[in-house]
Design a protein around this motif. Structure first.
Motif, PDB file in Angstrom:
ATOM      1  N   GLU A 149       0.831  -1.209   0.000  1.00  0.00           N
ATOM      2  CA  GLU A 149       0.000   0.000   0.000  1.00  0.00           C
ATOM      3  C   GLU A 149       0.865   1.258   0.000  1.00  0.00           C
ATOM      4  O   GLU A 149       0.640   2.171  -0.789  1.00  0.00           O
ATOM      5  N   ASP A 150       1.851   1.303   0.892  1.00  0.00           N
ATOM      6  CA  ASP A 150       2.730   2.474   0.970  1.00  0.00           C
ATOM      7  C   ASP A 150       3.560   2.635  -0.304  1.00  0.00           C
ATOM      8  O   ASP A 150       3.754   3.749  -0.787  1.00  0.00           O
ATOM      9  N   ILE A 151       4.053   1.525  -0.837  1.00  0.00           N
ATOM     10  CA  ILE A 151       4.854   1.588  -2.062  1.00  0.00           C
ATOM     11  C   ILE A 151       3.997   2.084  -3.227  1.00  0.00           C
ATOM     12  O   ILE A 151       4.427   2.952  -3.995  1.00  0.00           O
ATOM     13  N   ALA A 152       2.788   1.556  -3.354  1.00  0.00           N
ATOM     14  CA  ALA A 152       1.892   1.992  -4.440  1.00  0.00           C
ATOM     15  C   ALA A 152       1.605   3.487  -4.321  1.00  0.00           C
ATOM     16  O   ALA A 152       1.697   4.223  -5.315  1.00  0.00           O
ATOM     17  N   LYS A 153       1.284   3.956  -3.123  1.00  0.00           N
ATOM     18  CA  LYS A 153       1.006   5.390  -2.922  1.00  0.00           C
ATOM     19  C   LYS A 153       2.209   6.238  -3.281  1.00  0.00           C
ATOM     20  O   LYS A 153       2.084   7.265  -3.953  1.00  0.00           O
ATOM     21  N   LEU A 154       3.369   5.830  -2.828  1.00  0.00           N
ATOM     22  CA  LEU A 154       4.599   6.561  -3.086  1.00  0.00           C
ATOM     23  C   LEU A 154       4.860   6.679  -4.591  1.00  0.00           C
ATOM     24  O   LEU A 154       5.139   7.772  -5.102  1.00  0.00           O
ATOM     25  N   VAL A 155       4.774   5.575  -5.299  1.00  0.00           N
ATOM     26  CA  VAL A 155       5.044   5.568  -6.742  1.00  0.00           C
ATOM     27  C   VAL A 155       3.983   6.367  -7.490  1.00  0.00           C
ATOM     28  O   VAL A 155       4.304   7.154  -8.385  1.00  0.00           O
ATOM     29  N   ILE A 156       2.729   6.193  -7.123  1.00  0.00           N
ATOM     30  CA  ILE A 156       1.646   6.913  -7.795  1.00  0.00           C
ATOM     31  C   ILE A 156       1.791   8.418  -7.584  1.00  0.00           C
ATOM     32  O   ILE A 156       1.675   9.197  -8.542  1.00  0.00           O
ATOM     33  N   GLU A 157       2.056   8.830  -6.365  1.00  0.00           N
ATOM     34  CA  GLU A 157       2.218  10.264  -6.095  1.00  0.00           C
ATOM     35  C   GLU A 157       3.405  10.841  -6.857  1.00  0.00           C
ATOM     36  O   GLU A 157       3.329  11.932  -7.403  1.00  0.00           O
ATOM     37  N   LYS A 158       4.517  10.097  -6.925  1.00  0.00           N
ATOM     38  CA  LYS A 158       5.692  10.565  -7.667  1.00  0.00           C
ATOM     39  C   LYS A 158       5.373  10.649  -9.163  1.00  0.00           C
ATOM     40  O   LYS A 158       5.756  11.613  -9.827  1.00  0.00           O
ATOM     41  N   ALA A 159       4.653   9.673  -9.695  1.00  0.00           N
ATOM     42  CA  ALA A 159       4.287   9.703 -11.113  1.00  0.00           C
ATOM     43  C   ALA A 159       3.368  10.886 -11.417  1.00  0.00           C
ATOM     44  O   ALA A 159       3.539  11.568 -12.435  1.00  0.00           O
ATOM     45  N   LEU A 160       2.416  11.158 -10.535  1.00  0.00           N
ATOM     46  CA  LEU A 160       1.520  12.306 -10.709  1.00  0.00           C
ATOM     47  C   LEU A 160       2.321  13.610 -10.716  1.00  0.00           C
ATOM     48  O   LEU A 160       2.087  14.477 -11.572  1.00  0.00           O
ATOM     49  N   ASP A 161       3.258  13.730  -9.797  1.00  0.00           N
ATOM     50  CA  ASP A 161       4.110  14.929  -9.742  1.00  0.00           C
ATOM     51  C   ASP A 161       5.009  15.017 -10.972  1.00  0.00           C
ATOM     52  O   ASP A 161       5.159  16.080 -11.575  1.00  0.00           O
ATOM     53  N   TYR A 162       5.611  13.902 -11.328  1.00  0.00           N
ATOM     54  CA  TYR A 162       6.545  13.859 -12.464  1.00  0.00           C
ATOM     55  C   TYR A 162       5.859  14.297 -13.758  1.00  0.00           C
ATOM     56  O   TYR A 162       6.448  14.993 -14.580  1.00  0.00           O
ATOM     57  N   GLU A 163       4.619  13.898 -13.927  1.00  0.00           N
ATOM     58  CA  GLU A 163       3.872  14.242 -15.137  1.00  0.00           C
ATOM     59  C   GLU A 163       3.088  15.543 -14.983  1.00  0.00           C
ATOM     60  O   GLU A 163       2.323  15.916 -15.862  1.00  0.00           O
ATOM     61  N   ASN A 164       3.279  16.233 -13.866  1.00  0.00           N
ATOM     62  CA  ASN A 164       2.629  17.527 -13.616  1.00  0.00           C
ATOM     63  C   ASN A 164       1.109  17.463 -13.738  1.00  0.00           C
ATOM     64  O   ASN A 164       0.482  18.348 -14.327  1.00  0.00           O
ATOM     65  N   CYS A 165       0.537  16.423 -13.168  1.00  0.00           N
ATOM     66  CA  CYS A 165      -0.925  16.302 -13.169  1.00  0.00           C
ATOM     67  C   CYS A 165      -1.485  17.378 -12.232  1.00  0.00           C
ATOM     68  O   CYS A 165      -1.185  17.388 -11.038  1.00  0.00           O
ATOM     69  N   PRO A 166      -2.308  18.273 -12.767  1.00  0.00           N
ATOM     70  CA  PRO A 166      -2.800  19.389 -11.950  1.00  0.00           C
ATOM     71  C   PRO A 166      -4.024  19.051 -11.091  1.00  0.00           C
ATOM     72  O   PRO A 166      -4.548  19.927 -10.406  1.00  0.00           O
ATOM     73  N   TYR A 167      -4.473  17.810 -11.134  1.00  0.00           N
ATOM     74  CA  TYR A 167      -5.710  17.433 -10.449  1.00  0.00           C
ATOM     75  C   TYR A 167      -5.460  16.408  -9.360  1.00  0.00           C
ATOM     76  O   TYR A 167      -4.563  15.577  -9.459  1.00  0.00           O
ATOM     77  N   GLU A 168      -6.297  16.453  -8.349  1.00  0.00           N
ATOM     78  CA  GLU A 168      -6.387  15.320  -7.437  1.00  0.00           C
ATOM     79  C   GLU A 168      -6.932  14.173  -8.277  1.00  0.00           C
ATOM     80  O   GLU A 168      -7.818  14.373  -9.115  1.00  0.00           O
ATOM     81  N   SER A 169      -6.395  12.994  -8.075  1.00  0.00           N
ATOM     82  CA  SER A 169      -6.739  11.878  -8.961  1.00  0.00           C
ATOM     83  C   SER A 169      -7.200  10.660  -8.195  1.00  0.00           C
ATOM     84  O   SER A 169      -6.900  10.486  -7.022  1.00  0.00           O
ATOM     85  N   GLU A 170      -7.914   9.816  -8.917  1.00  0.00           N
ATOM     86  CA  GLU A 170      -8.450   8.573  -8.377  1.00  0.00           C
ATOM     87  C   GLU A 170      -7.893   7.418  -9.198  1.00  0.00           C
ATOM     88  O   GLU A 170      -7.971   7.425 -10.423  1.00  0.00           O
ATOM     89  N   ILE A 171      -7.317   6.431  -8.501  1.00  0.00           N
ATOM     90  CA  ILE A 171      -6.750   5.257  -9.146  1.00  0.00           C
ATOM     91  C   ILE A 171      -7.238   4.025  -8.400  1.00  0.00           C
ATOM     92  O   ILE A 171      -7.331   4.022  -7.173  1.00  0.00           O
ATOM     93  N   ASN A 172      -7.551   2.981  -9.150  1.00  0.00           N
ATOM     94  CA  ASN A 172      -7.923   1.701  -8.561  1.00  0.00           C
ATOM     95  C   ASN A 172      -6.805   0.706  -8.837  1.00  0.00           C
ATOM     96  O   ASN A 172      -6.357   0.575  -9.981  1.00  0.00           O
ATOM     97  N   LEU A 173      -6.362   0.012  -7.798  1.00  0.00           N
ATOM     98  CA  LEU A 173      -5.328  -1.009  -7.914  1.00  0.00           C
ATOM     99  C   LEU A 173      -5.919  -2.339  -7.484  1.00  0.00           C
ATOM    100  O   LEU A 173      -6.454  -2.461  -6.380  1.00  0.00           O
ATOM    101  N   ILE A 174      -5.829  -3.307  -8.368  1.00  0.00           N
ATOM    102  CA  ILE A 174      -6.342  -4.640  -8.078  1.00  0.00           C
ATOM    103  C   ILE A 174      -5.171  -5.608  -8.081  1.00  0.00           C
ATOM    104  O   ILE A 174      -4.405  -5.668  -9.051  1.00  0.00           O
ATOM    105  N   LEU A 175      -5.020  -6.355  -7.000  1.00  0.00           N
ATOM    106  CA  LEU A 175      -3.978  -7.365  -6.878  1.00  0.00           C
ATOM    107  C   LEU A 175      -4.634  -8.720  -7.030  1.00  0.00           C
ATOM    108  O   LEU A 175      -5.578  -9.041  -6.311  1.00  0.00           O
ATOM    109  N   THR A 176      -4.134  -9.504  -7.954  1.00  0.00           N
ATOM    110  CA  THR A 176      -4.754 -10.783  -8.263  1.00  0.00           C
ATOM    111  C   THR A 176      -3.674 -11.840  -8.466  1.00  0.00           C
ATOM    112  O   THR A 176      -2.501 -11.609  -8.197  1.00  0.00           O
TER     113      THR A 176
END
Length: 165
Positions: free
Chosen positions: A18-45
């Motif tokens: 959970e922490d790793i996914a949040k960390l990577v997702i937040e860094k990717a959002l920042d890296y790509e300069n996403c100007p919006y709060e975003s919603e992502i669904n992660l499914i582990l199977t």
């Protein structure tokens, strides 16, 4: 950022996914300069779960490591400039967040590929999340020029997080 994580199978990842996914997702959002709060669904199977989804949506009857289902149609990757013109299509009406899409990861593939590539489970999981996030931003790797752009972005994001091979 809202991250919904659904664990479809009772397989342990031996990492704080959970922490790793949040960390990577937040860094990717920042890296790509996403100007919006975003919603992502992660499914582990598992391999069977991802095989079924891969067959249903891509007509490929085999397990894979990760699948990405972007919810945004970009004119160009990470072009957020016109999304507000399509608020009803791309934003959650209850939260106002940009609905980026779904990431589906096979836990057995995380272990298998970490071993095959000779790096940690954490690194492989982070790589798959990062790779998928770039797909959610509209990047692809079907052409060599696209692949090199995506590979550089993945390497940059993971390096900035100190998650390397």
């Amino acid at each position: 950022m809202s991250l919904s994580i659904e664990k479809e199978v009772d397989l342990d990842l031996e990492i704080d996914y959970e922490d790793i996914a949040k960390l990577v997702i937040e860094k990717a959002l920042d890296y790509e300069n996403c100007p919006y709060e975003s919603e992502i669904n992660l499914i582990l199977t598992d391999d069977e779960g991802i095989r079924v989804i891969n067959k249903e949506y891509r007509n490929i009857d085999r397990a894979t490591d990760v699948l990405s289902f972007p919810m945004v149609d970009y004119e160009f990757p990470s072009d957020f400039s016109k999304l507000e013109d399509y608020t009803d299509d791309y934003f959650n009406p209850e939260t106002g967040e940009l609905v980026l899409g779904d990431i589906i990861i096979s836990i057995p593939k995380v272990y298998e590929q970490a071993e095959n590539y000779g790096h940690s489970i954490k690194r492989e999981f982070a790589f798959l999340v990062c790779h998928s996030m770039l797909h959610l931003f509209g990047y692809d790797h079907m052409e060599e020029s696209e692949a090199s752009i995506m590979e550089k972005k993945q390497a940059d994001i993971l390096e900035q997080l100190g998650i390397t091979r």
